[in-house]
Write a protein that holds these residues in place. Structure first.
Motif, PDB file in Angstrom:
ATOM      1  N   ASP A 266       0.722  -1.296   0.126  1.00  0.00           N
ATOM      2  CA  ASP A 266       0.026   0.052  -0.162  1.00  0.00           C
ATOM      3  C   ASP A 266       0.934   1.356   0.106  1.00  0.00           C
ATOM      4  OD1 ASP A 266      -2.742  -1.544   0.151  1.00  0.00           O
ATOM      5  OD2 ASP A 266      -1.861  -1.939   2.406  1.00  0.00           O
ATOM      6  N   THR A 267       2.040   1.197   0.878  1.00  0.00           N
ATOM      7  CA  THR A 267       2.967   2.442   1.111  1.00  0.00           C
ATOM      8  C   THR A 267       4.343   2.003   0.843  1.00  0.00           C
ATOM      9  OG1 THR A 267       1.191   3.401   2.380  1.00  0.00           O
ATOM     10  CG2 THR A 267       3.294   4.357   2.622  1.00  0.00           C
TER      11      THR A 267
ATOM     12  N   ASP B 218       4.096  11.057  -3.149  1.00  0.00           N
ATOM     13  CA  ASP B 218       2.850  11.638  -2.440  1.00  0.00           C
ATOM     14  C   ASP B 218       3.277  12.370  -1.076  1.00  0.00           C
ATOM     15  OD1 ASP B 218       0.608  10.065  -3.876  1.00  0.00           O
ATOM     16  OD2 ASP B 218       2.070   8.411  -3.448  1.00  0.00           O
TER      17      ASP B 218
ATOM     18  N   ARG C 125       0.514   2.142  -8.063  1.00  0.00           N
ATOM     19  CA  ARG C 125      -0.402   3.213  -7.930  1.00  0.00           C
ATOM     20  C   ARG C 125      -0.469   3.500  -6.257  1.00  0.00           C
ATOM     21  NH1 ARG C 125      -5.826   2.634 -11.092  1.00  0.00           N
ATOM     22  NH2 ARG C 125      -6.167   4.721 -10.501  1.00  0.00           N
ATOM     23  N   GLY C 126       0.388   2.622  -5.512  1.00  0.00           N
ATOM     24  CA  GLY C 126       0.467   3.071  -4.007  1.00  0.00           C
ATOM     25  C   GLY C 126       1.017   4.143  -3.725  1.00  0.00           C
ATOM     26  N   ARG C 127       1.106   4.612  -2.425  1.00  0.00           N
ATOM     27  CA  ARG C 127       1.523   5.716  -1.686  1.00  0.00           C
ATOM     28  C   ARG C 127       3.075   5.571  -1.842  1.00  0.00           C
ATOM     29  NH1 ARG C 127      -1.503   4.210   2.228  1.00  0.00           N
ATOM     30  NH2 ARG C 127      -3.648   4.986   2.262  1.00  0.00           N
TER      31      ARG C 127
ATOM     32  N   LEU D  80       6.341   7.757  -0.348  1.00  0.00           N
ATOM     33  CA  LEU D  80       6.536   8.880   0.684  1.00  0.00           C
ATOM     34  C   LEU D  80       8.163   8.945   0.765  1.00  0.00           C
ATOM     35  CD1 LEU D  80       4.040   8.150   3.551  1.00  0.00           C
ATOM     36  CD2 LEU D  80       3.855   9.600   1.541  1.00  0.00           C
TER      37      LEU D  80
ATOM     38  N   LEU E 132      -3.861   7.914   8.469  1.00  0.00           N
ATOM     39  CA  LEU E 132      -4.336   7.215   7.304  1.00  0.00           C
ATOM     40  C   LEU E 132      -4.595   5.681   7.704  1.00  0.00           C
ATOM     41  CD1 LEU E 132      -1.256   7.779   4.910  1.00  0.00           C
ATOM     42  CD2 LEU E 132      -3.538   8.430   4.406  1.00  0.00           C
TER      43      LEU E 132
END
Length: 294
Positions: free
Chosen positions: A48-49, A98, A74-76, A78, A117
């Motif tokens: 997911d991230t 992101d 398409r995940g986050r 950082l 989140l």
């Protein structure tokens, strides 16, 4: 939330992993210290991230960011950096990041944002994946959940001693087809024999698990050196090379062994298992999303 760490410093990866694992709903599913390894594992796992450092052992965080967005991830993502300049921030955001955080002063902000989140996912009713059994019914060996818990305990104990832990994952090609054709009950003698042979390569303090239909894992909690760990993989291959007996018929399985060593390769339990699993599959990773140790 499944989180992947990309950071060249094992000390910082360890700090991030410990903080994240203490956050309800967060799971560190993998880690890497170089751009090629990060891109391959993230493309396979689809977390997911991604927490992505700008400076890596091989390549840069920007390389990883652009490669992942180019592959359609398409995940986050950082970004983490010690160089919190506006030019770096703008470059990362234009490339598809992101978020952008200074490792010197912005980590608490990062954890606060991740906590928000996680809370929003909890309110939204997002469900976690169901947990496998603690013990494998056919062999009595540790299952995936118990293996991860025990391995995490081992890593916490050896941390202060600067010891090495070797994690091997064995992928047995043909075992899945055997289980489908014969059924688990009929194929149980082969599963038990696989466990017996692998146990012969282990010591009394080591952990042996069956964490998927085709996969077994062996954790050596006191590996003397990386060379000794490599020698272990050869012993495992040799132990599984002879045919197995199934009701008077010989069954041969093609074994592929992957190795990851703490702290050289990864510092988290899932990170070690994921990397060993990926190496067992070799250059041709499984189809996207098919990794077992998530």
């Amino acid at each position: 939330m499944d989180i992947f760490l990309v950071e060249d410093s094992s000390a910082i990866r360890r700090l991030l992993a410990r903080r994240l694992e203490d956050m309800p709903g967060a799971r560190v599913v993998g880690e890497a210290d170089s751009a090629p390894q990060a891109v391959a594992l993230i493309d396979w796992l689809q977390p997911d991230t991604v927490l992505l450092d700008m400076t890596l052992l091989v390549g840069t965080g920007i390389d990883v960011l652009r490669a992942l967005r180019g592959k359609g991830y398409r995940g986050r993502i950082l970004m983490l950096t010690h160089h919190a300049m506006d030019a770096y921030r703008d470059m990362c955001m234009k490339a598809g990041a992101d978020g952008f955080y200074d490792k010197g002063s912005g980590l608490e902000t990062l954890f606060g944002d991740l906590d928000e989140l996680l809370q929003s996912e909890l309110v939204g009713g997002r469900q976690q994946r169901p947990s496998p059994l603690l013990r494998d019914a056919a062999t009595g060996l540790l299952g995936q959940v118990a293996l991860l818990e025990r391995l995490d305990q081992v890593l916490r104990m050896v941390n202060a001693e600067a010891g090495k832990v070797a994690v091997t994952v064995v992928v047995l090609k043909g075992l899945e087809a055997l289980l489908r054709s014969q059924g688990v009950s009929a194929a149980a003698p082969v599963l038990v024999e696989i466990g017996r042979r692998m146990a012969g390569c282990a010591g009394p303090a080591d952990l042996l698990a069956r964490h998927a239909n085709e996969q077994f894992a062996l954790v050596v909690s006191r590996a003397g050196s990386a060379q000794e760990a490599e020698a272990l993989t050869l012993r495992i291959r040799e132990s599984l090379a002879d045919p197995f007996d199934l009701g008077g018929h010989e069954v041969r399985l093609d074994s592929h062994v992957g190795l990851a060593v703490y702290p050289r390769d990864a510092v988290s339990a899932r990170g070690l298992l994921i990397l060993a699993e990926a190496r067992a599959h070799g250059s041709r990773l499984p189809e996207r999303g098919s990794a077992v140790v998530h």
